[in-house]
Design a protein around this motif. Sequence first.
Motif, PDB file in Angstrom:
ATOM      1  N   ARG A 192      45.592  20.645  -4.936  1.00 53.79           N
ATOM      2  CA  ARG A 192      44.480  19.731  -5.190  1.00 53.79           C
ATOM      3  C   ARG A 192      45.003  18.320  -5.508  1.00 53.79           C
ATOM      4  N   ALA A 193      46.040  18.261  -6.333  1.00 54.44           N
ATOM      5  CA  ALA A 193      46.602  16.957  -6.697  1.00 54.44           C
ATOM      6  C   ALA A 193      47.133  16.257  -5.459  1.00 54.44           C
ATOM      7  N   ARG A 194      47.739  17.046  -4.581  1.00 49.77           N
ATOM      8  CA  ARG A 194      48.238  16.487  -3.328  1.00 49.77           C
ATOM      9  C   ARG A 194      47.094  15.877  -2.527  1.00 49.77           C
ATOM     10  N   LEU A 195      45.987  16.597  -2.441  1.00 46.46           N
ATOM     11  CA  LEU A 195      44.840  16.106  -1.691  1.00 46.46           C
ATOM     12  C   LEU A 195      44.216  14.903  -2.386  1.00 46.46           C
ATOM     13  N   ASP A 196      44.277  14.898  -3.738  1.00 49.10           N
ATOM     14  CA  ASP A 196      43.749  13.748  -4.470  1.00 49.10           C
ATOM     15  C   ASP A 196      44.691  12.553  -4.382  1.00 49.10           C
ATOM     16  N   GLY A 197      45.902  12.805  -3.893  1.00 47.57           N
ATOM     17  CA  GLY A 197      46.873  11.740  -3.766  1.00 47.57           C
ATOM     18  C   GLY A 197      47.600  11.404  -5.042  1.00 47.57           C
ATOM     19  N   ILE A 198      47.558  12.296  -6.005  1.00 47.44           N
ATOM     20  CA  ILE A 198      48.241  12.012  -7.265  1.00 47.44           C
ATOM     21  C   ILE A 198      49.283  13.086  -7.575  1.00 47.44           C
ATOM     22  N   PHE A 199      49.775  13.747  -6.515  1.00 43.72           N
ATOM     23  CA  PHE A 199      50.730  14.832  -6.765  1.00 43.72           C
ATOM     24  C   PHE A 199      52.019  14.280  -7.354  1.00 43.72           C
ATOM     25  N   ASP A 200      52.553  15.024  -8.297  1.00 41.41           N
ATOM     26  CA  ASP A 200      53.805  14.621  -8.929  1.00 41.41           C
ATOM     27  C   ASP A 200      54.641  15.872  -9.141  1.00 41.41           C
ATOM     28  N   ALA A 201      55.814  15.902  -8.534  1.00 43.91           N
ATOM     29  CA  ALA A 201      56.635  17.119  -8.557  1.00 43.91           C
ATOM     30  C   ALA A 201      57.007  17.509  -9.977  1.00 43.91           C
ATOM     31  N   LYS A 202      57.305  16.528 -10.803  1.00 45.91           N
ATOM     32  CA  LYS A 202      57.714  16.846 -12.170  1.00 45.91           C
ATOM     33  C   LYS A 202      56.580  17.510 -12.933  1.00 45.91           C
ATOM     34  N   VAL A 203      55.385  16.900 -12.788  1.00 48.12           N
ATOM     35  CA  VAL A 203      54.222  17.486 -13.464  1.00 48.12           C
ATOM     36  C   VAL A 203      53.984  18.914 -12.966  1.00 48.12           C
ATOM     37  N   ILE A 220      41.455  27.873 -11.655  1.00 47.34           N
ATOM     38  CA  ILE A 220      41.735  28.179 -10.246  1.00 47.34           C
ATOM     39  C   ILE A 220      40.479  27.989  -9.410  1.00 47.34           C
ATOM     40  N   PHE A 221      39.349  28.498  -9.934  1.00 49.85           N
ATOM     41  CA  PHE A 221      38.106  28.376  -9.181  1.00 49.85           C
ATOM     42  C   PHE A 221      37.725  26.909  -8.986  1.00 49.85           C
ATOM     43  N   GLY A 222      37.849  26.133 -10.075  1.00 51.83           N
ATOM     44  CA  GLY A 222      37.487  24.723  -9.977  1.00 51.83           C
ATOM     45  C   GLY A 222      38.354  23.994  -8.976  1.00 51.83           C
ATOM     46  N   ASN A 223      39.666  24.261  -9.022  1.00 51.76           N
ATOM     47  CA  ASN A 223      40.580  23.604  -8.092  1.00 51.76           C
ATOM     48  C   ASN A 223      40.323  24.035  -6.669  1.00 51.76           C
ATOM     49  N   ALA A 224      40.016  25.346  -6.501  1.00 55.93           N
ATOM     50  CA  ALA A 224      39.721  25.823  -5.156  1.00 55.93           C
ATOM     51  C   ALA A 224      38.492  25.113  -4.623  1.00 55.93           C
ATOM     52  N   ALA A 242      37.487  22.105  -5.456  1.00 53.99           N
ATOM     53  CA  ALA A 242      37.865  20.731  -5.129  1.00 53.99           C
ATOM     54  C   ALA A 242      38.604  20.678  -3.799  1.00 53.99           C
ATOM     55  N   ILE A 243      39.483  21.626  -3.600  1.00 53.76           N
ATOM     56  CA  ILE A 243      40.219  21.697  -2.326  1.00 53.76           C
ATOM     57  C   ILE A 243      39.242  21.872  -1.176  1.00 53.76           C
ATOM     58  N   ARG A 244      38.278  22.762  -1.399  1.00 51.37           N
ATOM     59  CA  ARG A 244      37.276  23.006  -0.357  1.00 51.37           C
ATOM     60  C   ARG A 244      36.534  21.719  -0.019  1.00 51.37           C
ATOM     61  N   ARG A 245      36.179  20.952  -1.075  1.00 53.39           N
ATOM     62  CA  ARG A 245      35.471  19.689  -0.820  1.00 53.39           C
ATOM     63  C   ARG A 245      36.336  18.739   0.002  1.00 53.39           C
ATOM     64  N   HIS A 246      37.646  18.723  -0.337  1.00 47.64           N
ATOM     65  CA  HIS A 246      38.546  17.854   0.404  1.00 47.64           C
ATOM     66  C   HIS A 246      38.654  18.261   1.858  1.00 47.64           C
ATOM     67  N   VAL A 247      38.797  19.573   2.063  1.00 48.28           N
ATOM     68  CA  VAL A 247      39.106  20.048   3.410  1.00 48.28           C
ATOM     69  C   VAL A 247      37.866  20.043   4.288  1.00 48.28           C
ATOM     70  N   PHE A 248      36.761  20.530   3.774  1.00 48.88           N
ATOM     71  CA  PHE A 248      35.567  20.670   4.619  1.00 48.88           C
ATOM     72  C   PHE A 248      34.563  19.543   4.403  1.00 48.88           C
ATOM     73  N   ARG A 249      34.845  18.686   3.450  1.00 47.01           N
ATOM     74  CA  ARG A 249      33.904  17.623   3.109  1.00 47.01           C
ATOM     75  C   ARG A 249      32.535  18.202   2.790  1.00 47.01           C
TER      76      ARG A 249
END
Lengths: 110, 299
Positions: free
Chosen positions: A45-56, A96-100, A102-109
Amino acid sequence: MIAALALVAGIVLGLVLRPTVPTWLEPYLPIAVVAALDAVFGGVRARLDGIFDAKVFVVSFISNVVVAALIVFLGDKLGVGAQLSTAVVVVLGIRIFGNAAAIRRHVFRA
Amino acid sequence: MTPKPPAAGDQLSAQLLIDLVTNTLDPGYAAAARVRGHTPPRRWSDRPALAVGCVLIGFTLVVAYSHTNRGAPEAAKVHNDLVSRVRAAQHEVQRLSAQAQQLNSALTALRDQALSGDATLSRQLDRDQLLAGQTAAVGPGLQVVLTEPPRTSASAPPRRGGPAPGDVATILTDRDVRSVVNELWADGAEAISVNDVRLTPTSAIRFAGNAVLVDFAPVTTPFTIRAIGNADVLATNFASSAVASRYKTLAGADGIGFDFTEHAKLTLPASPATAPRIAHRPSRTATPLPTPTLTRTTR
């Protein structure tokens, strides 16, 4: 790309080594699994939001596992291990459900 | 965590729950993004960290999976082992009882040979053995079949000596078999067998778990009760008995199978010989024989 490769490498490592889980570690296995899934979904989800950080990503996974295990360990010592284990699973499950979603919103709009 | 104006009491806990449901992403991501600004500098540690994290996650998942599934085959193995041991023991019992019957018939033949001079003794012996169920019996009679109603989850066809039905409650129990057997004795049967287990004067029809035991041999549905006697008398008496009418009613209500037919020739097997272990006849010299006294036992 690296993430997928590393995930596959981890799976292969587990399949090849087939480590036996010591008995004292057994109660923490489901928590580790849920924490791992949470880390994966959170990372995607963070990756899709554009704020992914490997350390985090790494630190959150490890600390989640450790803290959840600590809570359950404490609960075990105080006689509420099963209930706390359920609490951890519920909280991480909600995430997990919330992130899933959010991912769904990103992928399928949608 | 997310900056929020401090709320007190109930508001705080409600806020916690709302946070839990709405802010599902780890707050660390947002914080880190805020710190590094819009142009994320690529750190040297990013790739290794990501790789290590993913390896850990994959490893954890697989270990959990294999750990969960490793136990299952073990349990199945133990179960199969037990089943095969029970089967082997059952086969052994069948083999031994067949051998016992064979030896018994050989013994009978030898004794007949030895007693060929004494017709009376031989005849009396034959009669006693027949009544005691020690020899196979042939004659006309009545066959009563009681069948458990078909179950939806019938996994295996039931057979004699086969696996007893598991944890499914059965309608037919030892009491049903016993009442039919008792009714047949009362109607004038001279020899009875249940699923090819010959009843003797010391036979017991019992119930263990869900299996009906006749002389310790498990029998399962359908229960075929064969009785040798005057077929017409048996059929008439049995048809008019309370037992028969009860099972006719049950057959209509519960769906059990109940059927009785006259047969011109029924063959009942011999019971495996059982020698009395405790009881023995009084010595011939001892006089007088104790007169039998009627003792009424209350149940």
